[in-house]
Design a protein around this motif. Structure first.
Motif, mmCIF file in Angstrom:
data_model
loop_
_atom_site.group_PDB
_atom_site.id
_atom_site.type_symbol
_atom_site.label_atom_id
_atom_site.label_comp_id
_atom_site.label_asym_id
_atom_site.label_seq_id
_atom_site.Cartn_x
_atom_site.Cartn_y
_atom_site.Cartn_z
ATOM 1 N N VAL A 67 -25.351 -52.621 41.353
ATOM 2 C CA VAL A 67 -25.456 -53.111 42.765
ATOM 3 C C VAL A 67 -24.617 -52.219 43.726
ATOM 4 C CG1 VAL A 67 -25.283 -54.905 44.745
ATOM 5 C CG2 VAL A 67 -26.312 -55.379 42.194
ATOM 6 N N LEU A 68 -23.562 -51.942 43.039
ATOM 7 C CA LEU A 68 -22.441 -51.051 43.920
ATOM 8 C C LEU A 68 -22.805 -49.595 44.185
ATOM 9 C CD1 LEU A 68 -19.169 -52.594 43.095
ATOM 10 C CD2 LEU A 68 -20.112 -52.788 45.199
ATOM 11 N N SER A 69 -23.308 -49.368 43.023
ATOM 12 C CA SER A 69 -24.072 -47.769 42.673
ATOM 13 C C SER A 69 -25.035 -47.505 43.744
ATOM 14 C CB SER A 69 -24.380 -47.410 41.538
ATOM 15 O OG SER A 69 -23.392 -47.518 40.376
ATOM 16 N N ILE A 70 -25.884 -48.491 44.035
ATOM 17 C CA ILE A 70 -26.933 -48.421 44.918
ATOM 18 C C ILE A 70 -26.309 -48.698 46.245
ATOM 19 C CG2 ILE A 70 -28.966 -49.592 45.921
ATOM 20 C CD1 ILE A 70 -29.347 -50.860 42.938
ATOM 21 N N PHE A 71 -25.263 -49.521 46.438
ATOM 22 C CA PHE A 71 -24.722 -49.659 47.855
ATOM 23 C C PHE A 71 -23.895 -48.486 48.157
ATOM 24 C CE2 PHE A 71 -24.661 -54.583 48.079
ATOM 25 C CZ PHE A 71 -25.839 -54.553 48.396
ATOM 26 N N PHE A 72 -23.735 -47.618 47.340
ATOM 27 C CA PHE A 72 -22.909 -46.434 47.688
ATOM 28 C C PHE A 72 -23.667 -45.494 48.571
ATOM 29 C CE2 PHE A 72 -19.769 -46.572 44.123
ATOM 30 C CZ PHE A 72 -18.617 -46.730 45.171
ATOM 31 N N VAL A 73 -25.074 -45.384 48.715
ATOM 32 C CA VAL A 73 -25.961 -44.641 49.384
ATOM 33 C C VAL A 73 -26.354 -45.435 50.759
ATOM 34 C CG1 VAL A 73 -27.067 -43.649 47.466
ATOM 35 C CG2 VAL A 73 -28.097 -45.526 48.569
ATOM 36 N N SER A 74 -25.515 -46.484 51.109
ATOM 37 C CA SER A 74 -26.001 -47.394 52.339
ATOM 38 C C SER A 74 -25.448 -46.430 53.633
ATOM 39 C CB SER A 74 -25.034 -48.780 52.191
ATOM 40 O OG SER A 74 -23.713 -48.313 52.229
#
Length: 242
Positions: A67-74
């Motif tokens: 989830v954090l990896s996905i959130f890195f592109v936020s």
């Protein structure tokens, strides 16, 4: 019974972690790096195998990392919403897009703060944090560039403040990771199963050492030790604290 013993011998497993800790000659003050290396070198086995709690913890950590990896592109998503808002004339749609952009930058701030906290615990370089920080820096720069080139005025007074905060925190995270040494390779087990096994063994050993009165640890210190990846306890010795 014989089949079970043959299976244990074939897997080259060591003694019970709990039984070993009851009689082990442990020097104090504790050298956590030496203790962990001993646990790994002796291939200590948790008394109840890889416990459900540790398996669940491993699954949660894996899901959290994903989830954090996905959130890195936020922040990049936030920059996209800002750019989109400058291309339309509807004030209501602009407000919705800017609100989404603000949310994305808030997510970016939370993720970056989490990254900095992880760095504080490990004091080692993380390429994921560096890449995520660079993405945030570029995205925030693009956001301000788009905003400055826009003739009108976008709604949302918090947009600039939150975007700037996300960029400053990203710069701090990248700087902290770049000046830190990378994690040493070969310190601990590589597979997730071995990580869970030695994680559970570490827990049992520490439980017994606390029962023996050889160490005194607060609940916060125990949680900090549990979060550390197997093979990294030597960092406690370098810091002089847990």
């Amino acid at each position: 019974m014989n089949d079970g013993r043959l299976e244990m011998l074939s897997s080259n497993e060591g003694p019970s972690a709990r039984e070993w800790a009851k009689t082990a000659n442990i020097e104090t003050p504790m050298k956590w790096g030496d203790l962990e290396r001993e646990i790994i070198s002796l291939r200590l086995v948790p008394e109840e195998g890889v416990g459900k709690r540790n398996l669940l913890l491993g699954m949660i950590m894996t899901l959290t990392s994903l989830v954090l990896s996905i959130f890195f592109v936020s922040p990049a998503i936030g920059a996209f919403f800002v750019a989109w808002a400058t291309m339309i004339e509807s004030r209501g749609t602009q407000e919705s897009l800017v609100t989404l952009a603000i949310f994305m930058f808030v997510v970016s701030i939370v993720v970056t703060v989490t990254s900095i906290r992880t760095w504080w615990n490990t004091r080692s370089r993380s390429m994921v944090s560096i890449v995520g920080g660079v993405v945030a820096i570029v995205s925030v720069s693009a956001t301000f560039a788009v905003g400055l080139s826009y003739d009108g005025e976008l709604p949302g007074s918090w947009l600039e403040v939150l975007a700037l905060a996300a960029g400053v925190l990203a710069i701090a995270a990248v700087a902290l990771n770049l000046v830190s040494k990378p994690s040493k390779t070969g310190e601990g087990p590589k597979s997730g199963r071995e990580q869970r096994r030695y994680d559970a063994a570490r827990e049992e050993v520490v439980d017994v050492l606390v029962e023996r009165g050889l160490v005194v640890l607060t609940p916060d210190q125990r949680r900090r030790m549990q979060r550390m990846r197997v093979g990294t306890w030597h960092k406690f010795d370098a810091q002089g604290r847990v």
